[in-house]
Design a protein around this motif. Sequence first.
Motif, PDB file in Angstrom:
ATOM      1  N   VAL A  82       3.510  -3.299  -2.047  1.00 16.32           N
ATOM      2  CA  VAL A  82       3.178  -2.439  -3.178  1.00 16.32           C
ATOM      3  C   VAL A  82       2.138  -1.399  -2.750  1.00 16.32           C
ATOM      4  CG1 VAL A  82       3.672  -4.240  -4.867  1.00 16.32           C
ATOM      5  CG2 VAL A  82       1.362  -4.006  -3.967  1.00 16.32           C
ATOM      6  N   LYS A  83       2.126  -0.259  -3.445  1.00 20.88           N
ATOM      7  CA  LYS A  83       1.150   0.781  -3.172  1.00 20.88           C
ATOM      8  C   LYS A  83      -0.248   0.290  -3.559  1.00 20.88           C
ATOM      9  CE  LYS A  83       1.260   4.520  -2.085  1.00 20.88           C
ATOM     10  NZ  LYS A  83       0.982   5.123  -0.743  1.00 20.88           N
ATOM     11  N   TYR A  84      -1.226   0.679  -2.746  1.00 21.75           N
ATOM     12  CA  TYR A  84      -2.605   0.246  -2.995  1.00 21.75           C
ATOM     13  C   TYR A  84      -3.547   1.279  -2.393  1.00 21.75           C
ATOM     14  CZ  TYR A  84      -6.793  -2.736  -3.021  1.00 21.75           C
ATOM     15  OH  TYR A  84      -8.050  -3.252  -3.233  1.00 21.75           O
ATOM     16  N   LYS A  85      -4.587   1.604  -3.122  1.00 25.52           N
ATOM     17  CA  LYS A  85      -5.610   2.519  -2.608  1.00 25.52           C
ATOM     18  C   LYS A  85      -6.971   1.853  -2.710  1.00 25.52           C
ATOM     19  CE  LYS A  85      -7.608   7.158  -3.129  1.00 25.52           C
ATOM     20  NZ  LYS A  85      -7.543   7.461  -1.680  1.00 25.52           N
ATOM     21  N   SER A  86      -7.640   1.750  -1.594  1.00 21.57           N
ATOM     22  CA  SER A  86      -8.965   1.122  -1.575  1.00 21.57           C
ATOM     23  C   SER A  86      -9.975   2.012  -2.279  1.00 21.57           C
ATOM     24  CB  SER A  86      -9.415   0.885  -0.129  1.00 21.57           C
ATOM     25  OG  SER A  86     -10.744   0.410  -0.100  1.00 21.57           O
ATOM     26  N   GLU A  87     -10.739   1.409  -3.181  1.00 15.25           N
ATOM     27  CA  GLU A  87     -11.797   2.131  -3.885  1.00 15.25           C
ATOM     28  C   GLU A  87     -13.179   1.785  -3.333  1.00 15.25           C
ATOM     29  OE1 GLU A  87     -11.137   4.449  -5.946  1.00 15.25           O
ATOM     30  OE2 GLU A  87      -8.977   4.050  -6.068  1.00 15.25           O
ATOM     31  N   ALA A  88     -13.204   1.023  -2.241  1.00 16.17           N
ATOM     32  CA  ALA A  88     -14.487   0.660  -1.627  1.00 16.17           C
ATOM     33  C   ALA A  88     -15.217   1.916  -1.166  1.00 16.17           C
ATOM     34  CB  ALA A  88     -14.252  -0.276  -0.445  1.00 16.17           C
ATOM     35  N   TRP A 136      -9.872   9.518   9.523  1.00 17.10           N
ATOM     36  CA  TRP A 136      -9.789  10.189   8.226  1.00 17.10           C
ATOM     37  C   TRP A 136      -8.732   9.533   7.348  1.00 17.10           C
ATOM     38  CZ3 TRP A 136      -6.047  13.458   5.851  1.00 17.10           C
ATOM     39  CH2 TRP A 136      -6.521  14.189   4.749  1.00 17.10           C
ATOM     40  N   LEU A 137      -7.574   9.238   7.922  1.00 17.08           N
ATOM     41  CA  LEU A 137      -6.512   8.581   7.153  1.00 17.08           C
ATOM     42  C   LEU A 137      -6.903   7.156   6.779  1.00 17.08           C
ATOM     43  CD1 LEU A 137      -3.365   9.820   9.108  1.00 17.08           C
ATOM     44  CD2 LEU A 137      -3.969  10.400   6.756  1.00 17.08           C
ATOM     45  N   ALA A 138      -7.485   6.441   7.724  1.00 17.69           N
ATOM     46  CA  ALA A 138      -7.889   5.056   7.443  1.00 17.69           C
ATOM     47  C   ALA A 138      -8.932   5.018   6.335  1.00 17.69           C
ATOM     48  CB  ALA A 138      -8.425   4.397   8.714  1.00 17.69           C
ATOM     49  N   ALA A 139      -9.924   5.912   6.399  1.00 13.42           N
ATOM     50  CA  ALA A 139     -10.986   5.923   5.395  1.00 13.42           C
ATOM     51  C   ALA A 139     -10.450   6.280   4.018  1.00 13.42           C
ATOM     52  CB  ALA A 139     -12.085   6.897   5.800  1.00 13.42           C
ATOM     53  N   GLY A 140      -9.358   7.051   3.965  1.00 13.64           N
ATOM     54  CA  GLY A 140      -8.742   7.363   2.676  1.00 13.64           C
ATOM     55  C   GLY A 140      -8.252   6.124   1.965  1.00 13.64           C
ATOM     56  N   GLY A 141      -7.869   5.099   2.728  1.00 10.43           N
ATOM     57  CA  GLY A 141      -7.500   3.801   2.150  1.00 10.43           C
ATOM     58  C   GLY A 141      -6.242   3.811   1.307  1.00 10.43           C
ATOM     59  N   ASP A 142      -5.389   4.808   1.486  1.00 10.01           N
ATOM     60  CA  ASP A 142      -4.185   4.943   0.660  1.00 10.01           C
ATOM     61  C   ASP A 142      -2.979   4.418   1.435  1.00 10.01           C
ATOM     62  OD1 ASP A 142      -2.375   5.592  -1.266  1.00 10.01           O
ATOM     63  OD2 ASP A 142      -2.768   7.753  -1.254  1.00 10.01           O
ATOM     64  N   GLY A 143      -2.533   3.210   1.093  1.00  7.59           N
ATOM     65  CA  GLY A 143      -1.455   2.612   1.859  1.00  7.59           C
ATOM     66  C   GLY A 143      -0.676   1.578   1.079  1.00  7.59           C
ATOM     67  N   TRP A 144      -0.278   0.550   1.787  1.00  6.52           N
ATOM     68  CA  TRP A 144       0.585  -0.498   1.218  1.00  6.52           C
ATOM     69  C   TRP A 144      -0.061  -1.866   1.417  1.00  6.52           C
ATOM     70  CZ3 TRP A 144       5.070   0.973  -1.248  1.00  6.52           C
ATOM     71  CH2 TRP A 144       5.488   2.292  -1.027  1.00  6.52           C
ATOM     72  N   LEU A 145       0.233  -2.736   0.439  1.00  5.54           N
ATOM     73  CA  LEU A 145      -0.336  -4.076   0.449  1.00  5.54           C
ATOM     74  C   LEU A 145       0.772  -5.074   0.121  1.00  5.54           C
ATOM     75  CD1 LEU A 145      -2.962  -5.886   0.413  1.00  5.54           C
ATOM     76  CD2 LEU A 145      -3.024  -5.458  -2.051  1.00  5.54           C
TER      77      LEU A 145
END
Length: 595
Positions: free
Chosen positions: A436-442, A412-421
């Motif tokens: 930097v903060k990054y959220k996957s929009e895939a 669930w956390l991984a699929a949220g894609g809200d992390g650091w890059l």
Amino acid sequence: MFLYLEVDDERKDCIVQSFVQKEGAVGNGCGSELRGELGFIGATLQLRGVNPVVQPLTDAFGNVLVYNGEIFGGINFSSDSNDMEVLMQSLGQCCSCISHEDSRSSCHFGGSQKSVPQLLSTIRGPWALIYWQFKNIVVRSRCSWKEKSLVHWPTCHDSRLLLSSVSPLYSSKQQYDINDEKGKVEVDFWEELSCGVYSISMSPSEMDGHLIGKVKKHEWTDCELKELMMWERTSVEPKPENLSDHCTKVPTMQQDMPSTFSSELGYVQSAPLTTSHKVMMALRESVVRRTTMNRIYKALPVDQRQERYAPVAVLFSGGLDSMIIAALLHQCIDSEYDIDLLNVSFDGVSAPDRISARAGLKELQKIAPLRRWNLIEIDADLLKLTSETKHVMALINPANTYMDLNIGIALWLAAGGDGWLYEETSSNGRAQCLRVKYKSEARILLVGSGADEQCAGYGRHRTKYRNRSWLGLHEEMKLDMQRIWKRNLGRDDRCIADNGKEARFPFLDEDVIRTLLDIPLWEIADLNQPSGLGDKKILREVARLLGLKEAASLPKRAIQFGSRIARESNRKNFGSNRAANQASAGSVVIHGSSD
């Protein structure tokens, strides 16, 4: 999505209900006045087609369709088409017979048209649907390897028949005591609906004061699909000469590959393929089906596209399976797109999966230096996930062990894609690497499920081989594949879908499964060799073909251990890892944690 069949009567205490798996009835009612109600609700994650499609979908004949899935073959449609609309048109052309299985029954159209079960048997890809045909037949179905379907059968406590892709929070912790021949048994509100095509037919002339629906489970009409469901391998036990003949050199992509590569046409053969080449090609085609047939790639005009645009993400541990998927994805989508690699850790930079993910990123950058790879590092603290844990408990239901919860939270956390890059920048002529903060929009997430089950990646496979040789290994792998829908895929699909992403499983493509079954078992795995070498041997050869030499030797590590959530869960719920191991914590049922 769900369908409910509800009786409008206050005298709930005299409701009668029954259900038989192969053929039976569900019924509710008492008294002379009886009303039935059907409700359809659908939510759409638009991945195909030019225009949005609102669910439920209806046609001019009064048919109703609620749909959750992807079609990768069996029904033809263009890249601009929405698969649900095309499916609705195809279903509308079916005859109104429940099926053509019974030769004694006569089709109104002389057998010239397919029945609904016949049409659904031809579809390739994971799907679940409810189809109300001509207002007198409900067909509920799903695919063979990917589970999206929950069912609540009518009980004396709750007279509704509900079919759903998710478990609503209010119902996730409800249980009932049901009397059967063995006494009282506890039954969850929801259960996973087993693989198959089901029909429910209702006739007013047969109601006799009760609202009764006859339930039938239909056989798959596609012979190839039936064979896959049986999961029988061509060759299981080797002869001595088989094992000696197979000790050959594995070709690499750069040196010994007996073909030429074309990014458009795939591999043009100039010599017979090795088994590892066949598996690689089947996997590559599977990734193509799951990533390049979607209108989503053209959703943004080039001049309006954001600086970073990654339409597809990979659930990424840096291990063997996710590295193969990432490398094949690189071959399948245009080089202008980024690829997001989603990695979750409950122990910061010290988690094994974080370490292997960073190493895997470097190896991917070596074989594809022009691709922009985004390793998204998602850090979590289990002790701070109180409300999130309750939410995931509802998503994984009816799965209810600590192992299920640990896997569910990590997914669930991984699929949220809200992390650091990590990004490279230059300041005053000096290169810097900033986090930097990054959220996957895939909206498409590729997952490696099915690789271990088909290629002997689990420790229990080694145990079975040690105790019962090749036949025991085959039987254990077969058991894993025939129960994967119940043990893994429903839980995983719901946890990922909750984040607005579609989970897709390249290793569970029908052609991949068939390719692996056609290969002798001793070429799939050699469990006489140590871990990281003989387990999933065929996939390690595929990794070498793709230039992934380091990934090819990595041992199997489940997400709950690689991310370290299992360790943190053991400390939280059992006091220590040692105490958890003594209690076999992974299989312990959770009581009261969602209250």
